[in-house]
Design an enzyme around this catalytic site. Structure first.
Site, PDB file in Angstrom:
ATOM      1  N   SER A 112      -3.391   4.514 -12.670  1.00 12.99           N
ATOM      2  CA  SER A 112      -2.837   3.342 -12.341  1.00 12.99           C
ATOM      3  C   SER A 112      -3.780   1.965 -12.180  1.00 12.99           C
ATOM      4  O   SER A 112      -3.312   1.110 -12.107  1.00 12.99           O
ATOM      5  CB  SER A 112      -2.440   3.578 -10.841  1.00 12.99           C
ATOM      6  N   ASN A 210       5.671   3.554  -9.249  1.00 13.11           N
ATOM      7  CA  ASN A 210       5.416   3.393 -10.595  1.00 13.11           C
ATOM      8  C   ASN A 210       6.731   2.672 -11.496  1.00 13.11           C
ATOM      9  O   ASN A 210       6.468   1.717 -12.404  1.00 13.11           O
ATOM     10  CB  ASN A 210       5.236   4.409 -11.281  1.00 13.11           C
ATOM     11  N   GLY A 350      -6.961   4.824  -9.825  1.00 15.61           N
ATOM     12  CA  GLY A 350      -5.670   5.562 -10.565  1.00 15.61           C
ATOM     13  C   GLY A 350      -6.058   7.080 -10.680  1.00 15.61           C
ATOM     14  O   GLY A 350      -7.127   7.668 -10.396  1.00 15.61           O
TER      15      GLY A 350
END
Length: 395
Positions: A112, A210, A350
């Site tokens: 991420s 997301n 992430g």
């Protein structure tokens, strides 16, 4: 890219649900030998820094703890200190099957953290007058975002980047085998999300998804007429000299440069499996990039120094909302966290099966990124990754 709600939402939040633990950071991700962690816990290796100072010792000790106590196959870090020097560290082994060393500065999947890159491209387009943050999605993608309680005419670009759109998470509905082997078009990822009802009304609350960044990536492509990967490469990677960062091409499951193997366990008490090679398309604008700890430090340092965005757009990016009681605040693809020594650091973080990356930069130019080669599955390990970042920045 995996979404996460434990520990208070982390930089790339991981949620539980569906058929697997999914990142899609905020929730995503050949037969492979199965290895048990107890039998293959690797030894810790030494720091690259020759000078034994308090901070390098503290960082190395933190990485050693992640390997020895938390069962991480490997841990890596790149630290830029108050003195401007950069030091790299490793612990553990790069490959459980062979016992090979962890490559210093090795490439990893950064999950991420990709969101920060996507957000920068969107905000550059805002600065160019091609996108308006408070325009609705339908301004750019008319009729595309519709579903149960979902209407693109009511969701703004700002809400996408800030995770306040209420769009449901697609990654909860992709299992491990699909993530490893299946190629997804971005529209397929959006279509998965739109099968489910909205998590909240637009602007009602913060909720990591997301899906927000899949839509943001589609807007970039519509406005520029170019693939998102090309825009990230042209506008960010080449601009600030990220020599080890790239957006994998369709079908490329490998990591190009020297790298530690990445491992994944699902369920949380199951055996480790080698997840180094996956089809990363399930991440796309939310989690597909490959990079190194040092390149991430360079990226976030350049961003905070104003080298990637005009002042007005950087200020918008740094305008944050609280993430529950976690102590984290989320802006537009950028997070802030408090430090034990005072002040905050800015970054993202992430998760993607095989790797977790955490870190950021301070206002005075200190920077750190820490990677472990398996996503932590218990709160102690989660905390130890955070501790490693804090020690590096506060040492």
């Amino acid at each position: 890219m995996r979404a996460r709600t434990r520990q208070g939402p982390r930089s790339s939040t991981r949620q539980q649900g569906g058929r697997r633990r999914r990142t899609v950071s905020a929730a995503a991700a050949t037969a492979i030998g199965v290895m048990t962690l107890a039998a293959l816990t690797p030894p810790a290796s030494s720091a690259s820094a020759a000078v034994a100072t308090a901070r390098p010792d503290a960082v190395q000790q933190a990485l050693n703890t992640l390997v020895r106590d938390d069962g991480m196959p490997a841990a890596l870090a790149s630290v830029k200190g108050r003195d401007g020097r950069t030091r790299t560290y490793t612990a553990g082994v790069g490959d459980l099957a062979t016992g090979s060393k962890v490559p210093r500065g090795g490439q990893v999947r950064i999950g991420s953290n990709t969101k920060a890159f996507t957000a920068v491209v969107v905000l550059q387009l805002v600065g160019e007058g091609k996108i308006a943050l408070d325009a609705d999605i339908d301004t750019y993608l008319p009729g595309l975002v519709r579903g149960k309680g979902i209407d693109g005419r009511r969701i703004t670009v700002r809400q996408l980047l800030q995770h306040t759109s209420g769009l449901p998470e697609y990654g909860l509905h992709i299992d491990d085998d699909e993530l490893r082997h299946r190629y997804f078009e971005p529209r397929e990822l959006l279509d998965i999300a739109l099968r489910y009802k909205a998590d909240a009304a637009p602007g009602e609350k913060w909720g990591y998804s997301n899906t927000n960044y899949i839509v943001a990536g589609l807007i970039v492509q519509k406005i520029t007429g170019r693939p998102l990967a090309e825009e990230i490469d042209r506008r960010i990677i080449k601009r600030v000299g990220l020599r080890h960062t790239y957006f994998p091409t369709p079908g490329d499951k490998t990591i190009r440069e020297p790298h530690p193997q990445g491992y994944h366990r699902n369920p949380a008490d199951g055996p480790l499996r080698d997840f180094t090679e996956i089809d990363p398309s399930a991440g796309w604008a939310a989690g597909q990039l490959i990079s190194t700890d040092s390149d991430l430090n360079r990226f976030f340092g350049a961003l905070l120094a104003g080298r990637l965005l005009p002042a007005a757009q950087l200020a918008e990016m740094r305008t944050t909302v609280p993430v529950g009681d976690s102590g984290m605040r989320y802006g537009l693809g950028l997070t802030s966290r408090t430090l034990s020594c005072g002040g905050v650091y800015w970054g993202h973080g992430g998760d993607i099966p095989g790797y977790e990356t955490r870190g950021g930069v301070t206002e005075d130019g200190r920077a750190v990124n820490v990677t472990v080669t398996s996503i932590p599955t218990d709160e102690a390990a989660v905390q130890h990754v955070k501790d490693a970042v804090d020690r590096a920045l506060c040492g």
